[in-house]
Design an enzyme around this catalytic site. Structure first.
Site, mmCIF file in Angstrom:
data_model
loop_
_atom_site.group_PDB
_atom_site.id
_atom_site.type_symbol
_atom_site.label_atom_id
_atom_site.label_comp_id
_atom_site.label_asym_id
_atom_site.label_seq_id
_atom_site.Cartn_x
_atom_site.Cartn_y
_atom_site.Cartn_z
ATOM 1 N N TRP A 101 0.955 -1.027 0.204
ATOM 2 C CA TRP A 101 0.366 0.428 -0.004
ATOM 3 C C TRP A 101 0.852 1.224 0.036
ATOM 4 O O TRP A 101 0.628 1.648 -0.572
ATOM 5 C CB TRP A 101 -1.149 0.228 1.093
ATOM 6 N N ASP A 172 -2.002 6.187 6.505
ATOM 7 C CA ASP A 172 -3.721 5.746 6.164
ATOM 8 C C ASP A 172 -3.359 4.813 6.550
ATOM 9 O O ASP A 172 -3.167 3.473 6.762
ATOM 10 C CB ASP A 172 -2.876 5.167 4.710
ATOM 11 N N LYS A 196 -12.896 -1.854 5.706
ATOM 12 C CA LYS A 196 -11.839 -2.137 6.446
ATOM 13 C C LYS A 196 -13.259 -2.592 7.799
ATOM 14 O O LYS A 196 -13.869 -3.061 8.581
ATOM 15 C CB LYS A 196 -11.129 -2.031 6.552
HETATM 16 C C1 PLP Z 1 -8.047 -0.870 1.602
HETATM 17 C C2 PLP Z 1 -6.906 -0.520 1.422
HETATM 18 C C3 PLP Z 1 -6.562 0.777 0.876
HETATM 19 C C4 PLP Z 1 -7.510 0.803 -0.505
HETATM 20 O O1 PLP Z 1 -8.307 1.352 -0.338
HETATM 21 P P1 PLP Z 1 -9.748 1.741 -1.942
HETATM 22 O O2 PLP Z 1 -10.512 1.632 -1.090
HETATM 23 O O3 PLP Z 1 -9.709 0.526 -2.373
HETATM 24 O O4 PLP Z 1 -9.129 2.570 -2.627
HETATM 25 C C5 PLP Z 1 -5.630 1.336 0.674
HETATM 26 N N1 PLP Z 1 -4.842 1.100 1.801
HETATM 27 C C6 PLP Z 1 -4.933 0.605 2.997
HETATM 28 C C7 PLP Z 1 -3.898 0.534 4.127
HETATM 29 C C8 PLP Z 1 -6.240 -0.628 2.494
HETATM 30 O O5 PLP Z 1 -5.774 -1.295 3.131
#
Ligand code: PLP
Length: 360
Positions: A101, A172, A196
């Protein structure tokens, strides 16, 4: 019948929130309409969005000098929106690279007119570690420091909040937000896709300090411009209404469950139980350094990789779904977000023990 869903995202959601949504799906607050059918500018929805924001602020302890934005486009869109908003053309930004990521965040930033300095890169360990807290130097002239507190694919999590001095810290938190208490004041910006720990996909929450709002480079598209979104209460255009509503129900569930302190205790207990089972087994192994193990995403490898597919399919038959590792790494991965009860983790361990006994 509900299964124990170990998906990394979209992930299992709390049943109480889903049941409330079902109960009021066709007639929300006596409107004769679902929440998806009412005007986002009507009194009822504006109040719903305000309540969701207030609950998020209360649970996370968001200081009053931060904006909370309900955006669209997922965390991925923020990989581009953040540099657009937080850095002038030609500026440099610092990044900690800990997995897939952070790699995507780096790639998106590099598409802009920026110098992207990767000041720590865990490539040498195959991204199974986090850098030591004193293992990198933040450039004091950098526009911001970006990192990924929890790498969802590798199951790698920082055990500390990086120190960045006066350089704004950007995190993030897609796969770790609401999993335990955090000190929001340490961050310049926190962002998280909802699917999530917060609700359905389609909603992305951004929490940003006031001084970082209003600095977007000319040409930043309106829906990605934090100032434009803040001024319009995230309603420059039609917001993801169902996502905002469901986030509100999930936050109410978090609060009733004891808030983030209780969530943190539950999540720690779940993770410790699962890691202990892996570590004491002769069949399974977790590849992540001990001080960097994620509470949320637990990858594991079986001694006989040719049986991984069988593991995943037999587990699904037993009501334990989505246990395949990410397509890029293989093996297995159990994501145990807030909505996964400890009974689900115990059921997984029982299955793992039985599978190992049958196949060792
Ligand atoms: C799932 C995830 C993303 C991507 O998220 P989207 O909503 O699909 O763009 C980015 N960073 C992390 C750490 C993630 O777990």
């Amino acid at each position: 019948m509900r299964v124990y869903n170990f998906s990394a995202g979209p992930a299992m959601l709390p049943l109480a929130a889903l049941e409330q949504a079902r109960a009021e799906l066709t007639d929300w607050q006596g409107s004769g309409m679902s929440v998806m059918e009412v005007s986002h500018r009507g009194k009822a929805f504006v109040a719903c969005a305000a309540e969701t924001e207030a609950l998020l602020r209360e649970l996370l302890g968001v200081p009053s000098n931060y904006k909370v934005l309900f955006l669209q486009g997922g965390a991925t869109t923020q990989f581009s929106a953040i540099p657009w908003n937080l850095s002038a053309a030609g500026a440099s930004i610092n990044v900690l690279h800990t997995g897939q990521w952070s790699a995507k965040a780096i790639k998106a930033a590099r598409q802009q007119d920026l110098t992207v300095d990767v000041i720590a890169d865990e490539a040498a360990t195959g991204y199974s570690t986090t850098p030591a807290a004193d293992g990198f130097r933040v450039d004091p002239t950098a526009a911001y420091l970006h990192y990924t507190p929890n790498e969802t694919i590798g199951g790698v999590e920082f055990g500390y909040v990086p120190e960045s001095g006066d350089v704004p810290l950007v995190a993030d938190m897609s796969s770790t937000i609401l999993s335990r208490p955090i000190d929001v004041s340490k961050f310049g910006l926190i962002y998280a896709g909802a699917q999530k720990n917060m609700g359905p996909s389609g909603l992305c929450v951004v929490i940003v300090r006031d001084d970082l709002v209003g600095r977007a480079r000319p040409g930043t598209p309106g829906p990605l411009d934090y100032a434009a979104m803040a001024e319009s209460d995230s309603m420059l255009n039609t917001p993801p209404t169902f996502g905002v509503y469901l986030l509100g129900l999930i936050l109410a569930w978090v609060k009733e469950s004891g808030g983030l302190t209780a969530m943190g205790e539950r999540n720690r207990a779940k993770a410790e139980l699962l890691y202990r089972a892996i570590d004491t087994s002769e069949y399974y192994r977790n590849p992540v350094a001990l001080d960097s193990r994620s509470w949320m995403n637990v990858p594991f490898i079986g001694a006989r990789p040719e049986l991984d597919k069988t593991f995943v399919s037999e587990a699904a038959e037993a009501g334990l779904t989505n246990l395949a590792g990410h397509r890029s790494v293989g093996g297995m991965r159990a994501s145990i977000y807030n909505a996964m009860p400890i009974e689900g983790v115990q059921a997984l361990i029982d299955f793992m023990t039985d599978f190992a006994r049958r196949n060792a």
